[in-house]
Design a protein around this motif. Structure first.
Motif, short mmCIF file in Angstrom:
data_model
loop_
_atom_site.label_atom_id
_atom_site.label_comp_id
_atom_site.label_asym_id
_atom_site.label_seq_id
_atom_site.Cartn_x
_atom_site.Cartn_y
_atom_site.Cartn_z
N ASN A 157 1.06 -1.40 -0.08
CA ASN A 157 0.01 0.00 -0.03
C ASN A 157 0.97 1.24 0.05
OD1 ASN A 157 -2.31 -1.49 0.23
ND2 ASN A 157 -2.77 -0.86 2.27
N ALA A 177 -4.19 -5.13 3.77
CA ALA A 177 -2.94 -4.64 3.68
C ALA A 177 -1.89 -4.96 2.83
CB ALA A 177 -2.48 -4.08 5.07
N ASP A 221 -6.79 2.81 4.07
CA ASP A 221 -6.66 1.49 3.79
C ASP A 221 -6.43 1.06 2.09
OD1 ASP A 221 -7.20 0.77 6.25
OD2 ASP A 221 -9.29 1.09 5.98
#
Length: 269
Positions: A157, A177, A221
């Motif tokens: 990410n 993640a 997120d």
């Protein structure tokens, strides 16, 4: 809170903990990681992220590339051609180099051509990028070949205090993640989302931008790596198609091609 998931995949799992004298080791796949060192690195990363956020909170609107329709020298531009019309998007390699390189490379190789928008939720987002067409597939350009980037479960990410899930934001879909592959979504919601956003967590320019819509519940997120600068009417049109109980359009909406208007040289980084 709505969350984006790849339907049959799970996120990365912490496989187990084992004691070794006073040293606790966490097992991730075949790698043993000193948890004390890992915790120290995590704390250092959190401090850096906090410092960067504090800097962003004081910045004016010019610091946030999503708020301008101009394509800067350090940005790329593509036209996402769909069966409903064209969507012009600028990309942010400075803030999300992995996601942008992954998207541009897939685009150049024709990976996305013919794929459907397999998940559409009106007043939320439209999602594509899965060769399986059902949310269960898709790979990054690395696919585990470079462990520093991609573990085989997906690449890392890239979260920045300068990029948000505003209306028109292009972001990577994931199953947790650091599980980014090829699937992506465009935030479509057009309802005012500014109410309740804290000035301790959001720059004022971004709070103001959320008045036009978006999904702040997704911030932190999902990797935001682009912004629609023309063609939101097409995004809205796709979001309005009839869907089944799994949010899959009952009429096929496809990507017919992706035109690279302005490329980016990653070798110069």
């Amino acid at each position: 809170m709505k969350k984006l998931t790849l339907l049959s995949l799970t996120g990365l799992l912490l496989l187990g903990l084992a004691g070794c004298s006073d040293l606790t080791r966490a097992i991730r796949g075949d790698d043993y990681v000193d948890s004390q060192a890992s915790a120290s690195a995590s704390a250092s990363s959190s401090e850096a992220a906090s410092a960067e956020l504090q800097k962003a909170l004081k910045a004016d609107s010019s610091a946030f590339p999503q708020l301008s329709t101009e394509v800067a020298d350090d940005e790329a531009e593509v036209i996402l051609q769909t069966s409903k019309g064209d969507i012009t998007i600028k990309l942010f390699p400075t803030y999300a180099p992995l996601a942008v390189e992954n998207f541009l490379t897939h685009a150049k190789e024709g990976y996305y051509n013919g794929l459907t928008f397999h998940r559409v939720i009106a007043d939320f987002m439209i999602q594509s990028g899965d060769p399986n067409g059902d949310g269960t597939g898709g790979q990054s350009i690395w696919n585990g070949e470079d462990d520093s980037i991609d573990s085989g479960n997906g690449f890392k990410n890239e979260i920045s205090p300068y990029l948000y899930n505003l209306r028109g934001a292009l972001a990577m879909a994931n199953a947790g993640a650091d599980t980014n592959g090829s699937q992506f979504f465009i935030n479509q919601n057009k309802e005012d989302q500014s109410s309740g956003l804290s000035s301790d967590q959001y720059p004022q320019a971004i709070i103001d931008a959320y008045k036009k819509g978006g999904n702040p519940s997704l911030d932190g997120d999902y990797t935001v790596f682009g912004q629609v600068i023309s063609g939101m009417d097409v995004v809205d049109s796709i979001s309005a198609v009839a869907t089944d109980s799994n949010n899959k359009p009952t009429e096929s909406v496809t990507i017919t091609g992706i035109k690279i208007v302005k490329d980016y040289d990653f070798d110069k980084k």
